[in-house]
Design a protein around this motif. Structure first.
Motif, PDB file in Angstrom:
ATOM      1  N   THR A  12      53.814  61.058  50.694  1.00 44.11           N
ATOM      2  CA  THR A  12      54.811  60.297  49.723  1.00 44.11           C
ATOM      3  C   THR A  12      56.068  60.459  50.615  1.00 44.11           C
ATOM      4  OG1 THR A  12      53.275  60.981  48.143  1.00 44.11           O
ATOM      5  CG2 THR A  12      55.520  60.512  47.450  1.00 44.11           C
ATOM      6  N   ASN A  13      56.349  61.441  51.348  1.00 43.35           N
ATOM      7  CA  ASN A  13      57.759  61.855  51.863  1.00 43.35           C
ATOM      8  C   ASN A  13      57.995  60.507  52.934  1.00 43.35           C
ATOM      9  OD1 ASN A  13      59.381  63.777  50.813  1.00 43.35           O
ATOM     10  ND2 ASN A  13      58.489  65.300  52.407  1.00 43.35           N
ATOM     11  N   ALA A  14      56.938  60.463  53.664  1.00 42.04           N
ATOM     12  CA  ALA A  14      57.197  59.342  54.868  1.00 42.04           C
ATOM     13  C   ALA A  14      57.477  57.949  53.955  1.00 42.04           C
ATOM     14  CB  ALA A  14      55.883  59.128  55.565  1.00 42.04           C
ATOM     15  N   LEU A  15      56.758  57.959  52.811  1.00 40.18           N
ATOM     16  CA  LEU A  15      57.144  56.356  52.320  1.00 40.18           C
ATOM     17  C   LEU A  15      58.390  56.359  51.756  1.00 40.18           C
ATOM     18  CD1 LEU A  15      53.957  55.813  49.858  1.00 40.18           C
ATOM     19  CD2 LEU A  15      55.192  54.110  51.437  1.00 40.18           C
ATOM     20  N   GLU A  16      58.806  57.588  51.170  1.00 39.29           N
ATOM     21  CA  GLU A  16      60.360  57.519  50.774  1.00 39.29           C
ATOM     22  C   GLU A  16      61.364  57.323  51.958  1.00 39.29           C
ATOM     23  OE1 GLU A  16      61.803  57.778  47.937  1.00 39.29           O
ATOM     24  OE2 GLU A  16      59.865  57.511  47.149  1.00 39.29           O
ATOM     25  N   MET A  17      60.928  57.847  53.152  1.00 38.94           N
ATOM     26  CA  MET A  17      61.901  57.596  54.244  1.00 38.94           C
ATOM     27  C   MET A  17      61.919  56.153  54.592  1.00 38.94           C
ATOM     28  SD  MET A  17      60.872  61.036  56.302  1.00 38.94           S
ATOM     29  CE  MET A  17      61.152  60.349  57.929  1.00 38.94           C
ATOM     30  N   TYR A  18      60.853  55.696  54.716  1.00 42.00           N
ATOM     31  CA  TYR A  18      60.526  54.120  54.985  1.00 42.00           C
ATOM     32  C   TYR A  18      61.513  53.456  53.931  1.00 42.00           C
ATOM     33  CZ  TYR A  18      56.866  55.604  57.828  1.00 42.00           C
ATOM     34  OH  TYR A  18      55.875  56.105  58.580  1.00 42.00           O
ATOM     35  N   PHE A  38      48.515  53.364  43.856  1.00 38.52           N
ATOM     36  CA  PHE A  38      48.297  54.675  43.144  1.00 38.52           C
ATOM     37  C   PHE A  38      46.922  55.523  43.469  1.00 38.52           C
ATOM     38  CE2 PHE A  38      50.046  53.501  38.597  1.00 38.52           C
ATOM     39  CZ  PHE A  38      51.396  53.441  39.070  1.00 38.52           C
ATOM     40  N   PRO A  39      45.751  55.001  43.756  1.00 34.52           N
ATOM     41  CA  PRO A  39      45.048  55.948  44.159  1.00 34.52           C
ATOM     42  C   PRO A  39      45.380  56.801  45.578  1.00 34.52           C
ATOM     43  CG  PRO A  39      44.029  53.904  43.678  1.00 34.52           C
ATOM     44  CD  PRO A  39      45.451  53.689  43.911  1.00 34.52           C
ATOM     45  N   ALA A  40      46.200  56.392  46.234  1.00 34.35           N
ATOM     46  CA  ALA A  40      46.676  57.337  47.530  1.00 34.35           C
ATOM     47  C   ALA A  40      47.812  58.179  46.970  1.00 34.35           C
ATOM     48  CB  ALA A  40      46.951  56.272  48.629  1.00 34.35           C
ATOM     49  N   MET A  41      48.299  58.120  45.993  1.00 33.97           N
ATOM     50  CA  MET A  41      49.404  58.877  45.761  1.00 33.97           C
ATOM     51  C   MET A  41      49.278  60.162  44.983  1.00 33.97           C
ATOM     52  SD  MET A  41      51.978  55.361  44.697  1.00 33.97           S
ATOM     53  CE  MET A  41      53.345  56.449  44.252  1.00 33.97           C
ATOM     54  N   GLU A  42      50.164  60.935  44.978  1.00 35.37           N
ATOM     55  CA  GLU A  42      49.784  62.507  44.251  1.00 35.37           C
ATOM     56  C   GLU A  42      50.840  62.224  42.962  1.00 35.37           C
ATOM     57  OE1 GLU A  42      51.785  65.258  46.695  1.00 35.37           O
ATOM     58  OE2 GLU A  42      50.164  64.830  48.351  1.00 35.37           O
ATOM     59  N   LEU A  43      49.946  61.707  42.011  1.00 38.90           N
ATOM     60  CA  LEU A  43      50.264  61.446  40.464  1.00 38.90           C
ATOM     61  C   LEU A  43      49.979  62.630  39.436  1.00 38.90           C
ATOM     62  CD1 LEU A  43      49.928  57.626  40.033  1.00 38.90           C
ATOM     63  CD2 LEU A  43      51.796  59.006  40.904  1.00 38.90           C
TER      64      LEU A  43
END
Ligand SMILES: C[S@@+](CC[C@H](N)C(=O)[O-])C[C@H]1O[C@@H](n2cnc3c(N)ncnc32)[C@H](O)[C@@H]1O
Length: 213
Positions: A3-9, A167-172
């Protein structure tokens, strides 16, 4: 991808493109009087919608899930340039009322028509091949249930977009389990559908973009 990498992108993309958007989500939300709404798409997702409209110039557009009308307004600003029209379906009366005010304020109320009601009744009643582009962004539990109807009411060559499909690949939080399960099932059906060619882009919380073959 974490999720961090996604945020950075996302931050990098916003630095590059944020200043170029005529309509910004933050500003749109800040002008909205009623604050108790279901969150709207991110700016990068709105840009993708606008880009797809510019490329395809769909005349008849259907959105499922209006909220306060940010994505519909983003699309309408482009649709106006070539004469496209948008129908957007919303079940919550307060959201529909606020969206109506926002469409008027943005000067797109002649392009967007709100259909107030439950998509589970409205979508199955629509005629075959009646839309050039469909954007599915309602409650995720509706996604698998309405998929076949979305394909049916889309014209051949039409574009189908669905939001939040990562959603299925995220930590929710576990409170989202029902939505995650529905999106997992939806993704399985989309990739198996012989009538669709699709991909899932890591934009916002994931956007599936498909074309009806
Ligand atoms: C994520 S929000 C839509 C955000 C909007 N597309 C945007 O980005 O500006 C989802 C909306 O779907 C609506 N919704 C949920 N279930 C629905 C249903 N059964 N029929 C129609 N709308 C529904 C909710 O009330 C909510 O406003």
């Amino acid at each position: 991808m974490s999720t961090n990498a996604l945020e950075m992108y996302r931050e990098y993309i916003e630095d590059l493109y944020g200043g170029r958007s005529a309509l910004r989500q933050k500003e749109f939300v800040s002008k909205t009087e009623w604050k108790n709404f279901v969150p709207v798409v991110e700016d990068d997702s709105a840009r993708l919608l606008q880009l797809l409209l510019r490329m395809k110039k769909p005349e008849r557009i259907l959105e499922i899930g209006t909220s306060i009308g940010f994505s519909a307004t983003s699309m309408a600003l482009v649709a106006r340039e070539y004469g496209g029209k948008i129908t957007t379906v919303e079940v919550d009366a307060d959201a529909a009322e606020q969206a109506k005010r926002n469409f008027e304020r943005s000067g797109v109320d002649d392009i967007v028509q709100i259909q107030f009601g439950d998509a589970r009744q409205i979508i199955p009643a629509l005629p075959d091949s009646s839309f050039d582009l469909i954007f599915q962004d309602a409650d995720k539990r509706l996604y698998p249930a309405l998929l076949n109807d979305c394909i049916r009411i889309l014209k051949t060559g039409g574009i189908f977009i669905a939001d939040d499909t990562l959603f299925p690949a995220m930590e929710l939080d576990p409170k989202w389990d029902g939505q995650v399960k529905a999106v997992r099932e939806f993704n399985r059906r989309v990739t198996a559908a012989p009538g669709l060619e699709s991909t899932l882009l890591p934009i916002g919380d994931g956007m599936t973009v498909a074309v009806k073959k």
